[in-house]
Design a protein around this motif. Structure first.
Motif, short mmCIF file in Angstrom:
data_model
loop_
_atom_site.label_atom_id
_atom_site.label_comp_id
_atom_site.label_asym_id
_atom_site.label_seq_id
_atom_site.Cartn_x
_atom_site.Cartn_y
_atom_site.Cartn_z
N UNK A 92 -24.77 -17.49 -35.57
CA UNK A 92 -24.52 -18.40 -34.45
C UNK A 92 -23.27 -17.95 -33.67
N UNK A 93 -23.42 -17.78 -32.38
CA UNK A 93 -22.27 -17.45 -31.53
C UNK A 93 -22.00 -15.96 -31.37
N UNK A 94 -22.72 -15.10 -32.08
CA UNK A 94 -22.51 -13.65 -31.92
C UNK A 94 -22.98 -13.22 -30.53
N UNK A 95 -22.21 -12.33 -29.92
CA UNK A 95 -22.66 -11.71 -28.67
C UNK A 95 -23.42 -10.44 -29.04
N UNK A 96 -24.67 -10.33 -28.58
CA UNK A 96 -25.51 -9.18 -28.94
C UNK A 96 -25.99 -8.48 -27.67
N UNK A 97 -25.81 -7.17 -27.64
CA UNK A 97 -26.36 -6.35 -26.57
C UNK A 97 -27.74 -5.87 -27.00
N UNK A 98 -28.74 -6.11 -26.15
CA UNK A 98 -30.08 -5.57 -26.42
C UNK A 98 -30.44 -4.60 -25.29
N UNK A 99 -30.81 -3.39 -25.66
CA UNK A 99 -31.20 -2.39 -24.66
C UNK A 99 -32.73 -2.40 -24.61
N UNK A 100 -33.29 -2.63 -23.44
CA UNK A 100 -34.75 -2.62 -23.28
C UNK A 100 -35.45 -3.80 -23.93
N UNK A 101 -35.28 -5.02 -23.42
CA UNK A 101 -35.92 -6.18 -24.04
C UNK A 101 -37.43 -6.21 -23.89
N UNK A 102 -37.97 -5.48 -22.91
CA UNK A 102 -39.44 -5.46 -22.74
C UNK A 102 -39.98 -6.85 -22.50
N UNK A 103 -40.92 -7.28 -23.36
CA UNK A 103 -41.51 -8.62 -23.20
C UNK A 103 -40.60 -9.71 -23.78
N UNK A 104 -39.57 -9.31 -24.50
CA UNK A 104 -38.62 -10.29 -25.04
C UNK A 104 -38.91 -10.74 -26.46
N UNK A 105 -39.72 -9.97 -27.20
CA UNK A 105 -40.07 -10.41 -28.55
C UNK A 105 -38.86 -10.36 -29.49
N UNK A 106 -38.05 -9.32 -29.37
CA UNK A 106 -36.84 -9.23 -30.20
C UNK A 106 -35.78 -10.20 -29.67
N UNK A 107 -35.70 -10.31 -28.36
CA UNK A 107 -34.75 -11.23 -27.73
C UNK A 107 -34.95 -12.65 -28.28
N UNK A 108 -36.22 -13.02 -28.40
CA UNK A 108 -36.59 -14.34 -28.88
C UNK A 108 -35.99 -14.61 -30.27
N UNK A 109 -36.10 -13.62 -31.15
CA UNK A 109 -35.59 -13.78 -32.52
C UNK A 109 -34.05 -13.82 -32.49
N UNK A 110 -33.46 -13.01 -31.62
CA UNK A 110 -31.98 -13.01 -31.51
C UNK A 110 -31.48 -14.38 -31.07
N UNK A 111 -32.15 -14.95 -30.06
CA UNK A 111 -31.72 -16.27 -29.56
C UNK A 111 -31.92 -17.33 -30.64
N UNK A 112 -33.03 -17.24 -31.36
CA UNK A 112 -33.28 -18.18 -32.46
C UNK A 112 -32.21 -18.09 -33.54
N UNK A 113 -31.67 -16.87 -33.72
CA UNK A 113 -30.63 -16.70 -34.75
C UNK A 113 -29.28 -17.20 -34.27
N UNK A 114 -29.21 -17.65 -33.01
CA UNK A 114 -27.96 -18.21 -32.50
C UNK A 114 -27.16 -17.26 -31.64
N UNK A 115 -27.74 -16.07 -31.35
CA UNK A 115 -26.99 -15.08 -30.57
C UNK A 115 -26.95 -15.44 -29.09
N UNK A 116 -25.94 -14.91 -28.43
CA UNK A 116 -25.88 -14.91 -26.97
C UNK A 116 -26.21 -13.47 -26.59
#
Ligand code: SAM
Length: 291
Positions: A92-116
């Protein structure tokens, strides 16, 4: 086992149960114009996992065909995205850089884990897609840029500054990404010396590259310099192999997850100048065969 045949993106897919998540697709992402100093981060509600059908449905809905030139091999297995995020210990609260989110499938899991999440996406269509997809959360910002050319340090510093009111740990961000194989060396070269910004970097790489970066017994001449570079700036760890059948379209090679724990400058090998150290390494590699 899932079918690995190439699905026809223009054919309707079997019905799936995915709850609607974008009540307002036209709403602007609240981080498109981030406030000057502080972000008001609110809790995101749990999202449905992306799977084979969800990913293909998303691409179908836009008539998007994966572009080879952009290394667009989308992850179809929600569990692997979960394991990528777990490998980076995202909290919760971690800032995460994602390179190439594409459709957002990984982004979705990151946001669920509490990441920004700050995402950098080169493809304008995919950047628009994820901007709309996550329009209902202020935990997500996407920049439509080529990661190799962008000023990632200034982007990260301005995000960290805007999160100034959050806890101490947000001073160090993380990277979690399924990147195109053809930019992996450039990404590693750019990110590993940034131990002042990032604490850990978890990347999905081509399996052969992953093994050669981490396994010293497999170091070949073309990998010696990058091995020295990787170990100078980080402690790398091969996490797990990801068979090619997990991607759409299926690549010709398997992938693997590697975690790089970045060193702080005080823990770098003691050299008088990093620049002259690497110049010396380059010249020794080009003049001797005993390195
Ligand atoms: C391997 S796909 C991964 C997509 C998604 N993260 C997933 O796991 O399904 C790579 C993504 O990186 C994007 N991309 C390719 N080259 C890029 C670059 N130079 N900078 C930023 N994004 C890039 C592609 O458009 C694509 O969305």
């Amino acid at each position: 086992m899932r079918s690995t045949a190439t699905p026809n993106l223009l054919q309707p897919l079997p019905p799936i149960s995915i709850s609607p998540r974008n009540p307002s697709l036209l709403a602007h992402n609240s981080l498109s114009n981030p406030p000057k100093r502080t972000l008001d981060i609110t809790c995101a509600s749990k999202r449905s996992p992306d799977d084979y059908h969800a990913t293909l449905k998303t691409l179908n809905s836009r008539g998007r065909r994966p572009r080879k030139s952009l290394g667009q091999h989308y992850m179809l297995n929600a569990e692997i995205n979960e394991q990528l995020v777990a490998s980076a210990n995202v909290e919760e609260g971690d800032l995460v850089l994602e390179i190439g989110p594409g459709t957002g499938s990984l982004t979705n899991v990151l946001i669920d884990a509490g990441a920004i999440v700050l995402a950098i996406e080169k493809d304008a269509h995919m950047a628009a897609l994820v901007r709309e997809r996550f329009a209902d959360t202020n935990r997500f910002k996407v920049l439509q840029e080529d990661f190799i050319k962008c000023h990632i340090r200034s982007h990260m510093l301005s995000m960290l500054e805007s999160m100034g009111s959050l806890s101490e740990k947000t001073r160090h961000a993380k990277v979690v990404a399924n990147i195109p194989f053809n930019i992996s060396t450039d990404v590693i070269k750019q990110l590993l010396p940034m131990g002042d910004i990032f604490s850990e970097i978890v990347l999905l790489l081509q399996d052969e590259t992953a093994l050669r970066l981490v396994e010293s017994s497999l170091r070949t001449s073309e990998y010696r310099l990058i091995n020295i570079f990787v170990n100078f700036y980080s402690d790398p760890e091969y996490k797990f192999k990801v068979p090619r059948s997990n991607f759409f379209p299926q690549p010709n090679v398997d992938a693997a997850v590697v975690k790089f724990k970045l060193k702080q400058a005080v823990n770098y090998p003691a050299v008088s100048s990093t620049k002259s150290f690497f110049s010396m390494v380059v010249s020794s590699l080009s003049t001797t065969s005993c390195f």
